[in-house]
Design a protein around this motif. Sequence first.
Motif, PDB file in Angstrom:
ATOM      1  N   VAL A  76      16.130 -14.624   2.517  1.00  2.00           N
ATOM      2  CA  VAL A  76      15.341 -14.078   1.413  1.00  2.00           C
ATOM      3  C   VAL A  76      14.970 -15.171   0.413  1.00  2.00           C
ATOM      4  O   VAL A  76      15.843 -15.888  -0.082  1.00  2.00           O
ATOM      5  N   ASP A  77      13.685 -15.316   0.153  1.00  2.00           N
ATOM      6  CA  ASP A  77      13.177 -16.179  -0.927  1.00  2.00           C
ATOM      7  C   ASP A  77      12.598 -15.271  -2.004  1.00  2.00           C
ATOM      8  O   ASP A  77      11.840 -14.359  -1.690  1.00  2.00           O
ATOM      9  N   LEU A  78      12.949 -15.542  -3.242  1.00  2.00           N
ATOM     10  CA  LEU A  78      12.479 -14.657  -4.314  1.00  2.00           C
ATOM     11  C   LEU A  78      12.572 -15.385  -5.643  1.00  2.00           C
ATOM     12  O   LEU A  78      13.578 -16.037  -5.931  1.00  2.00           O
ATOM     13  N   THR A  79      11.505 -15.284  -6.441  1.00  2.10           N
ATOM     14  CA  THR A  79      11.530 -15.818  -7.797  1.00  2.10           C
ATOM     15  C   THR A  79      11.328 -14.654  -8.759  1.00  2.10           C
ATOM     16  O   THR A  79      10.439 -13.839  -8.556  1.00  2.10           O
ATOM     17  N   ILE A  80      12.163 -14.577  -9.773  1.00  3.89           N
ATOM     18  CA  ILE A  80      12.021 -13.544 -10.794  1.00  3.89           C
ATOM     19  C   ILE A  80      11.991 -14.249 -12.144  1.00  3.89           C
ATOM     20  O   ILE A  80      12.950 -14.925 -12.512  1.00  3.89           O
ATOM     21  N   GLY A  81      10.874 -14.110 -12.866  1.00  5.22           N
ATOM     22  CA  GLY A  81      10.724 -14.802 -14.134  1.00  5.22           C
ATOM     23  C   GLY A  81      11.473 -14.116 -15.267  1.00  5.22           C
ATOM     24  O   GLY A  81      11.812 -12.928 -15.174  1.00  5.22           O
ATOM     25  N   ASP A  82      11.722 -14.845 -16.344  1.00  3.18           N
ATOM     26  CA  ASP A  82      12.356 -14.258 -17.521  1.00  3.18           C
ATOM     27  C   ASP A  82      11.493 -13.106 -18.030  1.00  3.18           C
ATOM     28  O   ASP A  82      10.284 -13.254 -18.179  1.00  3.18           O
ATOM     29  N   GLY A  83      12.126 -11.998 -18.304  1.00  3.31           N
ATOM     30  CA  GLY A  83      11.401 -10.855 -18.846  1.00  3.31           C
ATOM     31  C   GLY A  83      10.624 -10.056 -17.815  1.00  3.31           C
ATOM     32  O   GLY A  83       9.951  -9.094 -18.163  1.00  3.31           O
ATOM     33  N   ASP A  84      10.710 -10.430 -16.541  1.00  2.00           N
ATOM     34  CA  ASP A  84      10.028  -9.660 -15.492  1.00  2.00           C
ATOM     35  C   ASP A  84      10.695  -8.309 -15.274  1.00  2.00           C
ATOM     36  O   ASP A  84      11.877  -8.135 -15.574  1.00  2.00           O
ATOM     37  N   ARG A  85       9.916  -7.402 -14.713  1.00  2.00           N
ATOM     38  CA  ARG A  85      10.465  -6.115 -14.287  1.00  2.00           C
ATOM     39  C   ARG A  85      10.151  -5.968 -12.809  1.00  2.00           C
ATOM     40  O   ARG A  85       8.988  -5.952 -12.414  1.00  2.00           O
ATOM     41  N   LEU A  86      11.191  -5.903 -11.996  1.00  2.00           N
ATOM     42  CA  LEU A  86      11.026  -5.840 -10.547  1.00  2.00           C
ATOM     43  C   LEU A  86      11.726  -4.600 -10.009  1.00  2.00           C
ATOM     44  O   LEU A  86      12.873  -4.325 -10.353  1.00  2.00           O
ATOM     45  N   VAL A  87      11.007  -3.860  -9.167  1.00  2.00           N
ATOM     46  CA  VAL A  87      11.619  -2.725  -8.484  1.00  2.00           C
ATOM     47  C   VAL A  87      11.911  -3.115  -7.039  1.00  2.00           C
ATOM     48  O   VAL A  87      11.086  -3.756  -6.390  1.00  2.00           O
ATOM     49  N   ILE A  88      13.084  -2.753  -6.566  1.00  2.00           N
ATOM     50  CA  ILE A  88      13.451  -2.977  -5.169  1.00  2.00           C
ATOM     51  C   ILE A  88      13.491  -1.627  -4.466  1.00  2.00           C
ATOM     52  O   ILE A  88      14.190  -0.715  -4.918  1.00  2.00           O
ATOM     53  N   GLN A  89      12.739  -1.498  -3.390  1.00  2.00           N
ATOM     54  CA  GLN A  89      12.758  -0.248  -2.649  1.00  2.00           C
ATOM     55  C   GLN A  89      12.911  -0.542  -1.161  1.00  2.00           C
ATOM     56  O   GLN A  89      12.859  -1.687  -0.728  1.00  2.00           O
ATOM     57  N   GLY A  90      13.073   0.537  -0.397  1.00  2.00           N
ATOM     58  CA  GLY A  90      13.233   0.371   1.045  1.00  2.00           C
ATOM     59  C   GLY A  90      14.221   1.379   1.583  1.00  2.00           C
ATOM     60  O   GLY A  90      14.913   2.048   0.819  1.00  2.00           O
ATOM     61  N   PRO A  91      14.298   1.499   2.908  1.00  2.00           N
ATOM     62  CA  PRO A  91      15.155   2.515   3.514  1.00  2.00           C
ATOM     63  C   PRO A  91      16.645   2.246   3.272  1.00  2.00           C
ATOM     64  O   PRO A  91      17.046   1.115   3.010  1.00  2.00           O
ATOM     65  N   THR A  92      17.446   3.296   3.376  1.00  2.00           N
ATOM     66  CA  THR A  92      18.897   3.179   3.266  1.00  2.00           C
ATOM     67  C   THR A  92      19.410   2.182   4.302  1.00  2.00           C
ATOM     68  O   THR A  92      18.965   2.193   5.444  1.00  2.00           O
ATOM     69  N   GLY A  93      20.304   1.322   3.867  1.00  2.00           N
ATOM     70  CA  GLY A  93      20.852   0.322   4.779  1.00  2.00           C
ATOM     71  C   GLY A  93      19.987  -0.915   4.898  1.00  2.00           C
ATOM     72  O   GLY A  93      20.330  -1.854   5.623  1.00  2.00           O
ATOM     73  N   GLY A  94      18.879  -0.954   4.176  1.00  2.00           N
ATOM     74  CA  GLY A  94      17.950  -2.081   4.286  1.00  2.00           C
ATOM     75  C   GLY A  94      18.454  -3.364   3.640  1.00  2.00           C
ATOM     76  O   GLY A  94      18.020  -4.458   4.002  1.00  2.00           O
ATOM     77  N   GLY A  95      19.339  -3.230   2.643  1.00  2.00           N
ATOM     78  CA  GLY A  95      19.877  -4.421   1.981  1.00  2.00           C
ATOM     79  C   GLY A  95      19.664  -4.450   0.468  1.00  2.00           C
ATOM     80  O   GLY A  95      19.948  -5.457  -0.180  1.00  2.00           O
TER      81      GLY A  95
END
Length: 228
Positions: A24-43
């Motif tokens: 997994v590569d991911l950048t999250i900036g200061d003050g960002d709002r990120l939602v994580i979704q996906g099927p159960t067991g996805g991680g």
Amino acid sequence: MYQLRGVTKQYRRDKATVDALVDVDLTIGDGDRLVIQGPTGGGKSTLLQMLGGLDRPTSGSIELDGVDLAKLPEARLTTFRAESIGFVFQSFNLIPTLNAQENVETALVPLRLKAAERRERAAQALESVGLGERLGHLPSEMSGGQQQRVAIARALVKNPKVLLADEPTGNLDESMRDEIMDVLETLWKEHGLTFVMVTHDSSIARRAPRIATIRKGRITLTENSKAV
Ligand code: ADP
Ligand code: ADP
């Protein structure tokens, strides 16, 4: 700012290996709002645990403001969590024998503040989630939405850099769900903190500017032009 590079997490179960996160590569900036979704067991929960320093990746790096959480010694990781990360869970995880104010104060104990300052800050945090009148109430004397607001106050009372929420509305009915989302979004705007939330609820995901979908441990990012 978070910078994740090549984050892989494997769990061992009996003799088998479960790939909970894969490269997994991911950048999250200061003050960002990120939602994580996906099927159960996805991680999803696994990723949130990595971001919060609750667990370490099998490989890869998780830098927050240049510090790699994957490499921090255990004691420093504990301090980091206590100072910098606010967690909100689906099950509110309040201590049943403590009242609202005492529950919120528990987050300040590792920060070694004086008792009077702890009480004062806990009262202010409860005020900010609209529970200023209920400092002395036990969890059993409050609705689910009120209990979750106590948990949010507990997460925010230490002024964390990051708020991580795992299905914060999962145990709530629709009216309370909207109430909790309003509280979270208001606090996110006021505090300028980085806010990462796992949700199954597509009506909530639609409001976020950025959505990460995780399936079988692999992440896909979508920018959302319809965010509010
Ligand atoms: P989600 O939050 O999307 O439902 P999780 O991150 O909880 O997904 O789980 C991802 C995968 O890792 C699943 O296959 C789950 O069963 C497995 N898993 C999660 N935590 C553990 C653990 N502590 N031990 C073994 N397997 C785990
Ligand atoms: P919820 O979102 O309802 O709180 P989750 O499915 O996210 O519940 O899982 C809660 C916790 O259990 C997480 O910390 C996750 O890592 C762990 N977990 C999930 N699946 C497994 C599993 N198969 N074995 C052990 N722990 C697991």
